[in-house]
Design an enzyme around this catalytic site. Sequence first.
Site: not given
Length: 468
Positions: A274, A371
Amino acid sequence: MTGFTMTIDGQSVEAPGTFDVINPATGDVADQAPDAAREQLDQAMAAAAAAFPAWRADEQARRKALQAAADLLFAKSEEIGRILTLEQGKPLADATMEVVGAGVWIKYFADLELPREVIQDDDAAFVEVIRRPMGVVAAITPWNYPLLLAIWKLAPALLAGNTMVLKPSPFTPLSSLKLGEVLRDVLPPGVFNVVTGGDDLGAWMTGHETPRKISFTGSVATGKRVAAAAAPDLKRVTLELGGNDPAILLDDADPAAVADKLFGAAFMNNGQVCSAIKRVYVPESLYGDVVDALAAKANAARVGNGLEEGVQLGPINNRPQYERVSELVADAIAKGARAAAGGKAIDGPGYFFEPTILADVSDGARIVDEEQFGPALPIVRYSDLDEALARANGTHFGLSGSVWSADAERAGEVASRLECGTAWVNTHLALAPHQPFGGFKWSGVGVENGPWGLYGFTEIQVLHRSKL
Ligand code: NAD
């Protein structure tokens, strides 16, 4: 028939059906996992609720049980690590380290103080602020660090006196099922339950009447659904969501000196972290050298089945993610980016992708703005530092970021202008049990780790004893 069972009320429990878990290194079925029926989720919730009163009452027993749980993980790190490699893809050494890390995290929380603060002690009253457990915690985890992220929830939640029902990602359920099995020996029945199934099982959990807290790690899109599902019942939520972490190099950074660390922090776990570096901002004067240094690292990295000796990067964990990374890289190249290293999927079975360094790419390209969560890193030029900072901050994400320079003081000043939960100087991904971790903006709500993470599994109670 699968050898993996759920843990409900301390018992090994099969489900009416099973689903396939794919080994991402081969594309073959690694094993099956139980597909929980709704009544089984009810049973897990009921078991957790029934175990709560006794568990919350004995702090010393909780600390002892957590210590024993950590020791078990250390002892079984290779066995559980092998399961993790089979379902997740990461190299065996990294998988084993994930299990050891989980044990380290548990040890930290097993010794952490549960504060009881006296805020008034005078003729009128004796007033304390106490942290009380909430009850049953519903924990939902993603597929990149299935074991460690489960423990980031389990250790503080259980120390605080809560009980838990855990649901891992359907892509990586096996290591969590194994965790439930292993911990049956050291935790009282019902304190920690593990159920597996698809995404709908997660939705059943967030809508369930029993849990008072949802601790969720996953994507922004699902995190928003979880927050919405929790709202009607005012369940407490902690959300650890996605990131699009920028690394900014200042003009005095030494490309040769920083390339190793930059590459490590972008490609750890094959980029499926992440808070991995997801875009690098480089001043014009250093641009060519930084691209070349990172491309050399990418070309030298050994990609392969995580069970093979010496492999540094495994496959991407699952087909949807593999397709997404392929799509973002192809889109950038089609729009003029240059693949200084890699640039495409690797032929053959499994979800392998070449470690990719993209040059001549900028904000506005999907791989910079979104992302990517995989082994592809865009390197973006800048000529003005304020503008680079504005671009780094100009996103809904706000998980972490880093600034790199020969002058740590100057880099610290720049880093303090990053709008994110963790701002690093000359490092990235330096995480520790005592350091709170969480996101600004869409990257999350609340934090995990440290005393602050522990408090997230408690309610404040004021105990006011009048002396009048
Ligand atoms: P995801 O959101 O697709 O799934 C996460 C979990 O949520 C899975 O267990 C899934 O089954 C469950 N789920 C799906 N729909 C649900 C619903 N409606 N209600 C409840 N649960 C539901 O995420 P993913 O693809 O597994 O993980 C990758 C994402 O996780 C990335 O965005 C990554 O950045 C993020 N992540 C964040 C952190 C952090 O600490 N901030 C750590 C690791 C990963």
